[in-house]
Write a protein that holds these residues in place. Structure first.
Motif, PDB file in Angstrom:
ATOM      1  N   ASN A  55       0.831  -1.201   0.000  1.00 35.35           N
ATOM      2  CA  ASN A  55       0.000   0.000   0.000  1.00 35.35           C
ATOM      3  C   ASN A  55       0.867   1.254   0.000  1.00 35.35           C
ATOM      4  O   ASN A  55       0.515   2.273  -0.599  1.00 35.35           O
ATOM      5  CB  ASN A  55      -0.916   0.021   1.226  1.00 35.35           C
ATOM      6  N   LYS A  56       1.979   1.148   0.698  1.00 30.46           N
ATOM      7  CA  LYS A  56       2.975   2.226   0.720  1.00 30.46           C
ATOM      8  C   LYS A  56       4.350   1.584   0.629  1.00 30.46           C
ATOM      9  O   LYS A  56       4.555   0.460   1.071  1.00 30.46           O
ATOM     10  CB  LYS A  56       2.871   3.048   2.012  1.00 30.46           C
ATOM     11  N   GLY A  57       5.297   2.312   0.062  1.00 31.56           N
ATOM     12  CA  GLY A  57       6.649   1.783  -0.060  1.00 31.56           C
ATOM     13  C   GLY A  57       6.879   1.127  -1.407  1.00 31.56           C
ATOM     14  O   GLY A  57       6.055   1.212  -2.328  1.00 31.56           O
ATOM     15  N   LYS A  58       7.995   0.417  -1.501  1.00 35.12           N
ATOM     16  CA  LYS A  58       8.432  -0.107  -2.801  1.00 35.12           C
ATOM     17  C   LYS A  58       9.155  -1.442  -2.630  1.00 35.12           C
ATOM     18  O   LYS A  58       9.935  -1.622  -1.695  1.00 35.12           O
ATOM     19  CB  LYS A  58       9.378   0.916  -3.444  1.00 35.12           C
ATOM     20  N   VAL A  59       8.890  -2.372  -3.548  1.00 32.86           N
ATOM     21  CA  VAL A  59       9.600  -3.648  -3.604  1.00 32.86           C
ATOM     22  C   VAL A  59      10.181  -3.787  -5.005  1.00 32.86           C
ATOM     23  O   VAL A  59       9.448  -3.665  -6.007  1.00 32.86           O
ATOM     24  CB  VAL A  59       8.678  -4.846  -3.316  1.00 32.86           C
ATOM     25  N   THR A  60      11.479  -4.047  -5.091  1.00 31.04           N
ATOM     26  CA  THR A  60      12.114  -4.270  -6.391  1.00 31.04           C
ATOM     27  C   THR A  60      12.825  -5.614  -6.399  1.00 31.04           C
ATOM     28  O   THR A  60      13.404  -6.041  -5.396  1.00 31.04           O
ATOM     29  CB  THR A  60      13.133  -3.155  -6.735  1.00 31.04           C
ATOM     30  N   VAL A  61      12.761  -6.286  -7.536  1.00 25.93           N
ATOM     31  CA  VAL A  61      13.433  -7.569  -7.749  1.00 25.93           C
ATOM     32  C   VAL A  61      14.407  -7.391  -8.903  1.00 25.93           C
ATOM     33  O   VAL A  61      13.984  -7.214 -10.060  1.00 25.93           O
ATOM     34  CB  VAL A  61      12.426  -8.688  -8.083  1.00 25.93           C
ATOM     35  N   GLY A  63      15.919  -4.830  -9.687  1.00 21.30           N
ATOM     36  CA  GLY A  63      15.611  -3.549 -10.295  1.00 21.30           C
ATOM     37  C   GLY A  63      14.205  -3.416 -10.849  1.00 21.30           C
ATOM     38  O   GLY A  63      13.790  -2.317 -11.241  1.00 21.30           O
ATOM     39  N   LEU A  64      13.440  -4.507 -10.889  1.00 21.90           N
ATOM     40  CA  LEU A  64      12.074  -4.470 -11.404  1.00 21.90           C
ATOM     41  C   LEU A  64      11.112  -4.128 -10.270  1.00 21.90           C
ATOM     42  O   LEU A  64      11.075  -4.822  -9.246  1.00 21.90           O
ATOM     43  CB  LEU A  64      11.690  -5.825 -12.004  1.00 21.90           C
ATOM     44  N   ASP A  65      10.325  -3.090 -10.449  1.00 19.08           N
ATOM     45  CA  ASP A  65       9.338  -2.682  -9.449  1.00 19.08           C
ATOM     46  C   ASP A  65       8.141  -3.628  -9.520  1.00 19.08           C
ATOM     47  O   ASP A  65       7.535  -3.784 -10.594  1.00 19.08           O
ATOM     48  CB  ASP A  65       8.900  -1.245  -9.735  1.00 19.08           C
ATOM     49  N   THR A  66       7.808  -4.271  -8.407  1.00 21.41           N
ATOM     50  CA  THR A  66       6.711  -5.246  -8.420  1.00 21.41           C
ATOM     51  C   THR A  66       5.358  -4.602  -8.689  1.00 21.41           C
ATOM     52  O   THR A  66       4.405  -5.291  -9.062  1.00 21.41           O
ATOM     53  CB  THR A  66       6.636  -6.025  -7.092  1.00 21.41           C
TER      54      THR A  66
END
Length: 274
Positions: A55-61, A63-66
């Motif tokens: 809901n807030k924040g960021k997850v990257t794999v 460099g790919l933003d989920t």
């Protein structure tokens, strides 16, 4: 690398299940999300391959933003074995279950057949080749679920409560798998409240309590901190408790697993024999 930056998540839009999660999972390493039931472990794992999005924040794999990357793309890199293995099963037989994802990823039939045979042998399931996955024991179902995600050699192998229902032999097999994967430069991430297995395998730990990271660090540090573990609803490994009861705290390092304990005792006896 998988990176979580200030991740918040709520299922209902009101109560947050994850709060201000900051974590990094680098290639070639072994991590554990440790915490009691209801601490948010499974919810966190589902963020690693885009099944859930913050809901807030960021997850990257890598460099790919989920938030804007299809799960089908992320799943090739991040393979997740669920806590309930039956949720993963689609096929009528064990061999076709392992082959399912390999075919979807475009592997040729000859390679699929070879990988299925190899993986089922590793996980001691080759004698169930044509059995229904749903007829296996609970421990065997869990092994099959892990075998399925192990088969395509993802960069990140993510396992939810992998030791549940496993005897000592199968726990040793799991230890072998973890070491084999990390030696290949890939990453293993497990969610668990199995303190003894964590003590035996010694990952880097993120300790969760009620959706927040209470602390992080190597197993040798986190698992000897009685106060912080108690806050998380957990206790120190039994080996550490025994040695503390025997007043061995005066030594520089308390062991946390049987191998360390035997080395510890041998060292003490050697010093006394001089």
């Amino acid at each position: 690398m998988i990176k979580l930056e200030n991740v918040w998540f709520s299922y209902d839009g009101r109560k947050y299940v994850l709060r201000e999660i900051n974590a990094e999972f680098r290639e070639g390493s072994y991590y554990a999300i440790l915490g009691d039931n209801g601490s948010g472990k499974t919810t966190l794992l589902k963020h690693l391959n885009g099944l859930l999005r913050p809901n807030k924040g960021k997850v990257t794999v890598d460099g790919l933003d989920t938030m804007n990357t299809p799960v089908s793309v992320l799943a090739r890199k991040v393979a997740l074995s669920f806590q309930n293995p039956e949720a993963m099963f689609f096929s009528d037989t064990v061999c076709s279950e392992v082959a399912f994802a390999l075919k979807n990823f475009g592997y040729e039939k000859m390679i699929v057949d070879r990988l299925v045979e190899k993986v089922l042998s590793i996980f001691n399931l080759d004698h169930y080749l044509h059995s229904s996955p749903f007829n296996l024991s609970e421990g065997e179902k869990r092994r099959l679920a892990i075998a399925c995600v192990y088969s395509w050699e993802p960069t990140y192998l993510v396992l939810d409560e992998p030791t549940a229902g496993q005897d000592q032999i199968q726990r040793e097999l799991l230890t072998y798998v973890i070491r084999h994967v990390t030696r290949q430069g890939r990453t293993v991430i497990i969610a668990s409240h199995d303190i003894e297995f964590i003590a035996e395998t010694k990952p880097y730990i993120y300790l969760l309590r009620e959706g927040e990271i209470l602390c992080e660090g190597p197993a040798e540090k986190v698992l000897l901190d009685e106060e912080i573990l108690e806050k998380a609803g957990l206790i120190t490994p039994y080996i550490a408790r025994v040695f503390r009861l025997l007043n061995f705290d005066k030594y520089s390092k308390i062991p946390i697993n049987p191998d360390e304990a035997s080395n510890f005792v041998f060292e003490i006896l050697s010093k006394k024999g001089r």
